[in-house]
Every structure is written in structure tokens, then in C-alpha cells.
Enzyme design. Structure first.
Site, PDB file in Angstrom:
ATOM      1  N   GLY A   1      47.053  73.690  44.594  1.00  0.00           N
ATOM      2  CA  GLY A   1      46.927  72.254  44.360  1.00  0.00           C
ATOM      3  C   GLY A   1      47.720  71.742  43.163  1.00  0.00           C
TER       4      GLY A   1
ATOM      5  N   LYS B   1      39.510  71.720  52.968  1.00  0.00           N
ATOM      6  CA  LYS B   1      38.590  71.546  51.823  1.00  0.00           C
ATOM      7  C   LYS B   1      37.654  70.365  52.097  1.00  0.00           C
ATOM      8  CE  LYS B   1      42.066  73.706  48.992  1.00  0.00           C
ATOM      9  NZ  LYS B   1      42.667  73.920  47.674  1.00  0.00           N
TER      10      LYS B   1
ATOM     11  N   HIS C   1      37.438  82.113  48.485  1.00  0.00           N
ATOM     12  CA  HIS C   1      38.416  81.153  47.961  1.00  0.00           C
ATOM     13  C   HIS C   1      38.157  80.938  46.469  1.00  0.00           C
ATOM     14  CE1 HIS C   1      40.626  77.476  47.226  1.00  0.00           C
ATOM     15  NE2 HIS C   1      41.334  77.774  48.298  1.00  0.00           N
TER      16      HIS C   1
ATOM     17  N   GLU D   1      46.310  84.078  46.895  1.00  0.00           N
ATOM     18  CA  GLU D   1      46.473  82.719  46.397  1.00  0.00           C
ATOM     19  C   GLU D   1      46.418  82.723  44.868  1.00  0.00           C
ATOM     20  OE1 GLU D   1      45.266  79.596  49.506  1.00  0.00           O
ATOM     21  OE2 GLU D   1      43.419  80.267  48.558  1.00  0.00           O
TER      22      GLU D   1
ATOM     23  N   GLU E   1      38.101  78.398  44.683  1.00  0.00           N
ATOM     24  CA  GLU E   1      37.190  77.284  44.355  1.00  0.00           C
ATOM     25  C   GLU E   1      35.736  77.707  44.533  1.00  0.00           C
ATOM     26  OE1 GLU E   1      39.108  74.442  46.935  1.00  0.00           O
ATOM     27  OE2 GLU E   1      40.872  74.559  45.642  1.00  0.00           O
TER      28      GLU E   1
ATOM     29  N   SER F   1      50.258  75.730  47.111  1.00  0.00           N
ATOM     30  CA  SER F   1      51.333  74.732  47.178  1.00  0.00           C
ATOM     31  C   SER F   1      52.447  75.119  48.150  1.00  0.00           C
ATOM     32  CB  SER F   1      51.903  74.448  45.785  1.00  0.00           C
ATOM     33  OG  SER F   1      50.886  73.908  44.951  1.00  0.00           O
TER      34      SER F   1
ATOM     35  N   ASN G   1      43.501  74.739  55.338  1.00  0.00           N
ATOM     36  CA  ASN G   1      42.201  74.624  54.667  1.00  0.00           C
ATOM     37  C   ASN G   1      42.036  73.176  54.220  1.00  0.00           C
ATOM     38  OD1 ASN G   1      39.972  74.760  53.018  1.00  0.00           O
ATOM     39  ND2 ASN G   1      40.960  76.012  51.436  1.00  0.00           N
TER      40      ASN G   1
HETATM   41  P1  PGA Z   1      47.233  74.029  48.279  1.00  0.00           P
HETATM   42  O1  PGA Z   1      45.856  74.818  48.544  1.00  0.00           O
HETATM   43  O2  PGA Z   1      48.131  74.289  49.450  1.00  0.00           O
HETATM   44  O3  PGA Z   1      46.816  72.588  48.191  1.00  0.00           O
HETATM   45  O4  PGA Z   1      47.798  74.544  47.009  1.00  0.00           O
HETATM   46  C1  PGA Z   1      45.848  76.118  49.064  1.00  0.00           C
HETATM   47  C2  PGA Z   1      44.435  76.637  49.150  1.00  0.00           C
HETATM   48  O5  PGA Z   1      43.626  76.362  48.262  1.00  0.00           O
HETATM   49  O6  PGA Z   1      44.083  77.343  50.115  1.00  0.00           O
END
Ligand code: PGA
Length: 253
Positions: free
Chosen positions: A177, A11, A99, A171, A101, A217, A9
Site C-alpha cells: 500500500g 481488504k 496477512h 509481501e 495487517e 504495490s 485482496n
Molecule cells: P497492495 O497490497 O497491492 O495495495 O500493496 C497488497 C496486499 O496487501 O496484499
């Protein structure tokens, strides 16, 4: 047996040249080393989707391309929106829905996510449906109830034939992140819990066929222990998917 899926992803990251070199580098690594018996998907920003799709197709790559979001409505007068049917029409095969976000910054609630799921199925896109608790819920030990409610309001309402086409991504928001990751045990117990919810609703065959990815992460150094868990069927990778070598190290894990 469920084949593992490693999904990147991106983003809202990477400008044009960086995005296209990332695709080219991934395809090169794939041609040199194969995909380690895994399915791979990348989710670039919308503006790069068609080019990414053409690149992988022309290179005879097995990498799938998906979108990070789709509209909850059909085509029409919705300035700035991009429909599931448009995404499918340029060749993309998957779409992320729900997601964290999107849920927190764009106020997407279960009703909106259900509408998006409906559009995705109608357009013949495979939805990757995300769920997961915030730190508060984890600390107050209500994370199982939280995830159950997220799923109860959405994918547990789907028809049998629809849910079979779905990929789920667990997640935990506190791990996205942040560099902090769920332990393999924490991931496994939540994935098993989700599969059990699916089994109660849709039966064993269906629940055993659905892939549940872990996201938050995931990096080259923790990927193997997470991916070795019996109910962890792959990863949804944010930060580490922006580097071809890191993403490929996760694929190779
Ligand atoms: P990350 O993001 O690997 O940077 O933690 C995962 C995601 O938001 O899908």
C-alpha cells in the site's frame, strides 16, 4: 511448470454495488480477452463472498473466490467469527492466512496462524499464507532471517501432504500500500530463498510445485518485470485489484 496465480485482496473496501460491479466487470473482461493462461482469484469481504461466488459460477467464469480470513477455531460460541468450514460451505475455495495487517492490527501470532492453517486444511480450503519483513529488517539486512523464522514457526512444520496444497505470498510490509515495490531482483532472491527452505524440508519435487506469489504495490507498470522472475509465480494485489481495468492489465502482463 507452475501456472501463475493473480489474486486480488480487496481488504475492507467497496460497498455492495461497487463490489458486484467489480465482479461483473472482471468477468466481462475475462469473456472478452481470456485469462492469459493464468489462474485468477478474488478475495472480497466476507459479506459479499456468496454473491461473488454465485456470480462467477453462473457466468461460467474460471475466477476462484476466497476469503480474507477465517477463525482459528471450529464452529461454536465465538460471536463475530467465521469458520473455515462456513467459508467452504458457501463455495469459496481459498483463504488468506497471515496477512501482515492481520499480524499487526489483530495480533495474530504463529500459534494462531497454525490453528487457522489446520482449520483451512480440514475444510478443504487452499490457504494463501503470507510472510514478509518490515522496513527495519530490510534496512538492517536481517530480512532473510526474519522470513525464515516466520516460516520455520508455521508452514515448515506442516506435513508434506498439507504443504503441497498451500500457496505462499511474500509481501514485504514496506511495500504494501505504499507505492514502493521490491525490485524484481529483490523479489526473486527472496522467492528463491523461500523455495530453498521448502526444498531442504520437503524435497525438490514438493518445493518446485508450490506457488510463491509476490505482493506489495504490484501495478500494471511493474507487474511484467516481477512476474518474469523464475520464482515469482504470481501476485497478491491489493490497491490495483479494486479497479477491473488495472487488475486485468496485471493479468494480461
Ligand atoms: P497492495 O497490497 O497491492 O495495495 O500493496 C497488497 C496486499 O496487501 O496484499
Amino acid at each position: 511448470m507452475r501456472k501463475k496465480l493473480i489474486a486480488g485482496n480487496w481488504k475492507m473496501n467497496l460497498h455492495w454495488n461497487e463490489a458486484m460491479s467489480l465482479v461483473a466487470d472482471l468477468v466481462k473482461l475475462e469473456h472478452e480477452g481470456g485469462l492469459n493462461n493464468k489462474d485468477i482469484a478474488i478475495f472480497p469481504p466476507h459479506v459479499y463472498l456468496r454473491h461473488a461466488f454465485e456470480f462467477v459460477r453462473n457466468a461460467k467464469s474460471a475466477i476462484s473466490v476466497g476469503a480474507q480470513n477465517c477463525a482459528s477455531t471450529n464452529d461454536g460460541a465465538y460471536t463475530g467469527e467465521i469458520s473455515a468450514a462456513m467459508i467452504r460451505s458457501i463455495g469459496a475455495e481459498m483463504v488468506l492466512i497471515g496477512h501482515s495487517e492481520r499480524r499487526s492490527y489483530f495480533m495474530e501470532d504463529s500459534a494462531e496462524l497454525n490453528a487457522k492453517l489446520k482449520r483451512a486444511f480440514a475444510a478443504n480450503l487452499t490457504p494463501v499464507f503470507c510472510c514478509g519483513e518490515e522496513l527495519d529488517e530490510r534496512q538492517s539486512d536481517t530480512h532473510f532471517e526474519w522470513v525464515e523464522q516466520q516460516l520455520e514457526e508455521t508452514i515448515l512444520q506442516l506435513a508434506d501432504a498439507e504443504v503441497k496444497k498451500l500457496v505462499i505470498a511474500y509481501e514485504p510490509v514496506w511495500a504494501i500500500g505504499t507505492g514502493e515495490t521490491a525490485t524484481p531482483q529483490q523479489a526473486q532472491e527472496m522467492h528463491a530463498f523461500i523455495r530453498n527452505l521448502l526444498e531442504r524440508k520437503f524435497g525438490k519435487d514438493t518445493s518446485e510445485s508450490i506457488r510463491i506469489l509476490y505482493g506489495g504495490s504490484m501495478k500494471p507498470d511493474n507487474a511484467k518485470s516481477l512476474l518474469n522472475q523464475p520464482d515469482v509465480d504470481g501476485g497478491l494485489i491489493g490497491g490495483a485489484s479494486l479497479s477491473a481495468s488495472q487488475f486485468y492489465a496485471i493479468i494480461s502482463a
